[in-house]
Design a protein around this motif. Sequence first.
Motif, PDB file in Angstrom:
ATOM      1  N   PHE A   1       0.924  -1.251  -0.057  1.00  0.00           N
ATOM      2  CA  PHE A   1      -0.038   0.180   0.085  1.00  0.00           C
ATOM      3  C   PHE A   1       0.817   1.370   0.016  1.00  0.00           C
ATOM      4  N   THR A   2       1.937   1.260   0.723  1.00  0.00           N
ATOM      5  CA  THR A   2       2.771   2.440   1.066  1.00  0.00           C
ATOM      6  C   THR A   2       3.793   2.628  -0.260  1.00  0.00           C
ATOM      7  N   HIS A   3       3.778   1.607  -0.912  1.00  0.00           N
ATOM      8  CA  HIS A   3       4.770   1.631  -2.262  1.00  0.00           C
ATOM      9  C   HIS A   3       4.079   1.723  -3.463  1.00  0.00           C
ATOM     10  N   GLN A   4       2.604   1.987  -3.684  1.00  0.00           N
ATOM     11  CA  GLN A   4       2.007   1.809  -4.757  1.00  0.00           C
ATOM     12  C   GLN A   4       2.825   2.615  -5.877  1.00  0.00           C
ATOM     13  N   LYS A   5       3.232   4.091  -5.447  1.00  0.00           N
ATOM     14  CA  LYS A   5       3.875   4.849  -6.805  1.00  0.00           C
ATOM     15  C   LYS A   5       5.273   4.012  -7.178  1.00  0.00           C
ATOM     16  N   ASN A   6       5.838   3.250  -5.997  1.00  0.00           N
ATOM     17  CA  ASN A   6       7.095   2.593  -6.526  1.00  0.00           C
ATOM     18  C   ASN A   6       6.850   1.581  -7.504  1.00  0.00           C
TER      19      ASN A   6
ATOM     20  N   GLU B   1       4.280   1.282  -9.567  1.00  0.00           N
ATOM     21  CA  GLU B   1       4.120   1.775 -10.738  1.00  0.00           C
ATOM     22  C   GLU B   1       5.111   1.920 -11.454  1.00  0.00           C
ATOM     23  N   ARG B   2       6.187   2.879 -10.975  1.00  0.00           N
ATOM     24  CA  ARG B   2       7.484   3.113 -11.431  1.00  0.00           C
ATOM     25  C   ARG B   2       8.306   1.699 -11.906  1.00  0.00           C
ATOM     26  N   LEU B   3       8.141   0.759 -11.163  1.00  0.00           N
ATOM     27  CA  LEU B   3       9.041  -0.521 -11.237  1.00  0.00           C
ATOM     28  C   LEU B   3       8.440  -1.102 -12.604  1.00  0.00           C
ATOM     29  N   LEU B   4       6.959  -1.078 -12.851  1.00  0.00           N
ATOM     30  CA  LEU B   4       6.316  -1.538 -13.870  1.00  0.00           C
ATOM     31  C   LEU B   4       6.710  -0.963 -15.148  1.00  0.00           C
ATOM     32  N   HIS B   5       6.864   0.447 -15.119  1.00  0.00           N
ATOM     33  CA  HIS B   5       7.266   1.393 -16.147  1.00  0.00           C
ATOM     34  C   HIS B   5       8.778   1.313 -16.418  1.00  0.00           C
ATOM     35  N   ASN B   6       9.452   0.792 -15.611  1.00  0.00           N
ATOM     36  CA  ASN B   6      10.963   0.599 -15.618  1.00  0.00           C
ATOM     37  C   ASN B   6      11.519   2.050 -15.377  1.00  0.00           C
ATOM     38  N   ASN B   7      10.987   2.612 -14.712  1.00  0.00           N
ATOM     39  CA  ASN B   7      11.552   4.219 -14.290  1.00  0.00           C
ATOM     40  C   ASN B   7      11.941   4.417 -12.795  1.00  0.00           C
ATOM     41  N   GLU B   8      11.859   3.489 -12.082  1.00  0.00           N
ATOM     42  CA  GLU B   8      12.323   3.555 -10.666  1.00  0.00           C
ATOM     43  C   GLU B   8      13.645   3.765 -10.418  1.00  0.00           C
ATOM     44  N   SER B   9      13.955   4.724  -9.591  1.00  0.00           N
ATOM     45  CA  SER B   9      15.290   5.183  -9.243  1.00  0.00           C
ATOM     46  C   SER B   9      16.074   3.810  -8.526  1.00  0.00           C
ATOM     47  N   LYS B  10      17.315   3.923  -8.961  1.00  0.00           N
ATOM     48  CA  LYS B  10      18.273   2.757  -8.356  1.00  0.00           C
ATOM     49  C   LYS B  10      19.157   3.354  -7.269  1.00  0.00           C
ATOM     50  N   ALA B  11      19.564   2.682  -6.424  1.00  0.00           N
ATOM     51  CA  ALA B  11      20.404   2.920  -5.247  1.00  0.00           C
ATOM     52  C   ALA B  11      21.842   2.917  -5.908  1.00  0.00           C
ATOM     53  N   ASP B  12      22.682   4.013  -5.424  1.00  0.00           N
ATOM     54  CA  ASP B  12      23.935   4.275  -5.671  1.00  0.00           C
ATOM     55  C   ASP B  12      24.888   3.264  -4.387  1.00  0.00           C
ATOM     56  N   LEU B  13      25.175   2.066  -5.059  1.00  0.00           N
ATOM     57  CA  LEU B  13      25.537   1.181  -3.965  1.00  0.00           C
ATOM     58  C   LEU B  13      27.310   1.631  -3.917  1.00  0.00           C
ATOM     59  N   SER B  14      27.640   2.329  -4.821  1.00  0.00           N
ATOM     60  CA  SER B  14      29.040   2.652  -4.664  1.00  0.00           C
ATOM     61  C   SER B  14      29.435   3.551  -3.576  1.00  0.00           C
ATOM     62  N   LYS B  15      28.486   4.164  -2.907  1.00  0.00           N
ATOM     63  CA  LYS B  15      28.771   4.676  -1.564  1.00  0.00           C
ATOM     64  C   LYS B  15      29.108   4.043  -0.527  1.00  0.00           C
ATOM     65  N   PHE B  16      28.837   2.539  -0.655  1.00  0.00           N
ATOM     66  CA  PHE B  16      29.056   1.735   0.456  1.00  0.00           C
ATOM     67  C   PHE B  16      30.206   0.728  -0.113  1.00  0.00           C
ATOM     68  N   GLY B  17      30.897   1.015  -1.233  1.00  0.00           N
ATOM     69  CA  GLY B  17      31.798   0.439  -1.756  1.00  0.00           C
ATOM     70  C   GLY B  17      31.529  -0.973  -2.534  1.00  0.00           C
ATOM     71  N   LEU B  18      30.071  -0.937  -2.808  1.00  0.00           N
ATOM     72  CA  LEU B  18      29.705  -1.961  -3.546  1.00  0.00           C
ATOM     73  C   LEU B  18      29.289  -1.471  -4.954  1.00  0.00           C
ATOM     74  N   LYS B  19      29.083  -2.327  -6.046  1.00  0.00           N
ATOM     75  CA  LYS B  19      28.643  -2.134  -7.214  1.00  0.00           C
ATOM     76  C   LYS B  19      27.493  -2.632  -7.639  1.00  0.00           C
ATOM     77  N   GLY B  20      26.965  -3.706  -7.134  1.00  0.00           N
ATOM     78  CA  GLY B  20      25.711  -4.393  -7.274  1.00  0.00           C
ATOM     79  C   GLY B  20      25.399  -4.726  -8.891  1.00  0.00           C
ATOM     80  N   LYS B  21      24.324  -4.966  -9.264  1.00  0.00           N
ATOM     81  CA  LYS B  21      23.963  -5.515 -10.627  1.00  0.00           C
ATOM     82  C   LYS B  21      23.595  -4.287 -11.212  1.00  0.00           C
TER      83      LYS B  21
END
Length: 215
Positions: A187-192, A194-214
């Motif tokens: 319920f609290t992530h409805q807008k997220n 929608e953005r995930l379904l439309h492939n325009n959700e923001s991704k986290a910058d894991l480089s701040k933690f020394g990680l790169k991620g996929k």
Amino acid sequence: MLQLVNILIVPGAYLIGSIPSSIWIGRMFFNTDVREYGSGNAGATNTFRVLGTKPGIIVFILDLMKGFLAVKLANLNPELISNPEYFLTLQLILGVAAILGHVFPLYVGFKGGKGVATLFGVILGISLLPTLIMAGVFFVTLFATRYVSLSSIIAGISFPILTLIIFNSDALPLVIFSIAIPLLIIFTHQKNIERLLHNNESKADLSKFGLKGKK
């Protein structure tokens, strides 16, 4: 005295949950209302995005502690400690009050965050092992996808699976709570979503933690 505690304890949990960590820290130290930037939410994720890593970590810990401390208010009613089911029910009621306080905070016009960190604090205050597993699910999903919202949703969905199947809990209050949690997160992530379904959700910058991620 105990009757007064019973009257005040649930509103007290809500008021603890209402403490707007991200907003107060943003205003006091950065002259910034995090709700005016990024996703517009007053939570740890948007604090990471708007204010940076260190403020984000501080806000996450503070929001988690809100849920943890709210649950521990149940200890103010010693009569229930001898009845595990009633005591658990009170803990869960206090936890829900804290989560609602975070999502709809009294102090800042009822416009808060999404309650994930506070939820983790609630579960941590009740049961350590499921919390650690949920955290593992969250971070594995985050590393694989770099979507904080998706990681939160999947971690939330894992809670009833852990409660009902892995740990085979038959405590009715916990069963109801475990089913309600993913519904609340969705319920609290409805807008997220929608953005995930439309492939325009923001991704986290894991480089701040020394990680790169996929990517």
